[in-house]
Design a protein around this motif. Structure first.
Motif, PDB file in Angstrom:
ATOM      1  N   LYS A  79      -0.963  10.386  19.119  1.00 39.53           N
ATOM      2  CA  LYS A  79      -1.711  10.141  17.879  1.00 39.53           C
ATOM      3  C   LYS A  79      -2.828  11.162  17.678  1.00 39.53           C
ATOM      4  CE  LYS A  79       0.520   6.465  16.637  1.00 39.53           C
ATOM      5  NZ  LYS A  79       1.228   6.388  15.363  1.00 39.53           N
ATOM      6  N   GLY A  80      -2.852  12.200  18.531  1.00 45.05           N
ATOM      7  CA  GLY A  80      -3.855  13.254  18.380  1.00 45.05           C
ATOM      8  C   GLY A  80      -5.203  12.923  18.981  1.00 45.05           C
ATOM      9  N   SER A  86     -12.448  11.212  19.335  1.00 47.56           N
ATOM     10  CA  SER A  86     -11.050  11.129  18.904  1.00 47.56           C
ATOM     11  C   SER A  86     -10.535   9.687  18.998  1.00 47.56           C
ATOM     12  CB  SER A  86     -10.158  12.069  19.720  1.00 47.56           C
ATOM     13  OG  SER A  86     -10.013  11.641  21.063  1.00 47.56           O
ATOM     14  N   LEU A  87     -11.019   8.950  19.986  1.00 45.92           N
ATOM     15  CA  LEU A  87     -10.618   7.540  20.097  1.00 45.92           C
ATOM     16  C   LEU A  87     -11.206   6.715  18.952  1.00 45.92           C
ATOM     17  CD1 LEU A  87     -10.894   6.936  23.942  1.00 45.92           C
ATOM     18  CD2 LEU A  87      -8.813   7.221  22.574  1.00 45.92           C
ATOM     19  N   GLN A 145     -10.331   3.733  13.998  1.00 45.13           N
ATOM     20  CA  GLN A 145     -10.511   3.517  12.556  1.00 45.13           C
ATOM     21  C   GLN A 145      -9.163   3.560  11.840  1.00 45.13           C
ATOM     22  OE1 GLN A 145     -13.174   2.562  10.930  1.00 45.13           O
ATOM     23  NE2 GLN A 145     -14.549   2.705  12.673  1.00 45.13           N
ATOM     24  N   ALA A 146      -8.319   4.523  12.227  1.00 43.89           N
ATOM     25  CA  ALA A 146      -6.985   4.632  11.611  1.00 43.89           C
ATOM     26  C   ALA A 146      -6.141   3.412  11.930  1.00 43.89           C
ATOM     27  CB  ALA A 146      -6.281   5.911  12.096  1.00 43.89           C
ATOM     28  N   GLU A 147      -6.190   2.950  13.173  1.00 48.33           N
ATOM     29  CA  GLU A 147      -5.421   1.763  13.561  1.00 48.33           C
ATOM     30  C   GLU A 147      -5.868   0.547  12.749  1.00 48.33           C
ATOM     31  OE1 GLU A 147      -2.886   1.548  15.825  1.00 48.33           O
ATOM     32  OE2 GLU A 147      -3.021   3.490  16.793  1.00 48.33           O
ATOM     33  N   GLN A 149      -0.958  -3.331  15.233  1.00 48.57           N
ATOM     34  CA  GLN A 149      -1.291  -4.395  16.180  1.00 48.57           C
ATOM     35  C   GLN A 149      -2.564  -4.047  16.949  1.00 48.57           C
ATOM     36  OE1 GLN A 149       0.473  -7.498  16.413  1.00 48.57           O
ATOM     37  NE2 GLN A 149      -1.576  -7.807  17.222  1.00 48.57           N
ATOM     38  N   ILE A 150      -2.709  -2.776  17.319  1.00 51.60           N
ATOM     39  CA  ILE A 150      -3.941  -2.355  17.984  1.00 51.60           C
ATOM     40  C   ILE A 150      -5.132  -2.566  17.046  1.00 51.60           C
ATOM     41  CG2 ILE A 150      -5.222  -0.352  18.887  1.00 51.60           C
ATOM     42  CD1 ILE A 150      -2.459   0.698  19.890  1.00 51.60           C
ATOM     43  N   GLY A 151      -4.981  -2.127  15.814  1.00 46.56           N
ATOM     44  CA  GLY A 151      -6.052  -2.269  14.829  1.00 46.56           C
ATOM     45  C   GLY A 151      -6.430  -3.714  14.547  1.00 46.56           C
TER      46      GLY A 151
END
Length: 133
Positions: free
Chosen positions: A102-103, A111-112, A117-119, A125-127
């Motif tokens: 996921k970069g 980066s995490l 934020q994207a999740e 499910q993570i988000g």
């Protein structure tokens, strides 16, 4: 004679736990759920602006344990599996590979945080296990 029975019983328990551990390692959906928890937890710990949805996370973990129990694994089997040092190392590798795909990097908090934020915005499910503080 009594001590012989104890030794035999201990050996049977150890073999049973080892078999259950080997079985849990093959349960792809359970391991995917554990990966979700591991990733969300690392993101939460790395990012000051992201917290956990504790009730939702606890519910997700309990559902995962119930899934394993429905397949015949005991609480002791599950605890032995998730607390095993070698299995923890494998899960960290899987988690870090997910981050990389996921970069993001487990060594780069920023980066995490971007990934977290994207999740959350994508409703993964993570988000769903995370919340903005």
């Amino acid at each position: 004679m009594k001590w012989v029975s104890s030794i035999v019983l201990s050996a049977v328990i150890a073999v049973s736990a080892g078999s259950a551990q080997a079985g849990l390692a093959d349960e792809q959906d359970i391991n995917q759920r554990l990966l979700v928890v591991a990733a969300a937890d690392k993101i939460r710990r790395a990012c000051d602006g992201i917290g956990a949805r504790l009730f939702k996370a606890r519910s997700y973990i309990n559902q995962t344990k119930d899934l394993a129990a429905d397949r015949g694994y005991s609480d002791a089997d599950i605890d032995a599996y998730i607390n095993d040092k070698a299995e923890k190392a494998k899960m960290r590798e899987r988690r870090n590979a997910y981050f990389k795909s996921k970069g993001a990097s487990n060594l780069d908090a920023q980066s995490l945080c971007v990934l977290g934020q994207a999740e959350m915005s994508q409703g993964t499910q993570i988000g769903q296990l995370l919340r903005a503080k």
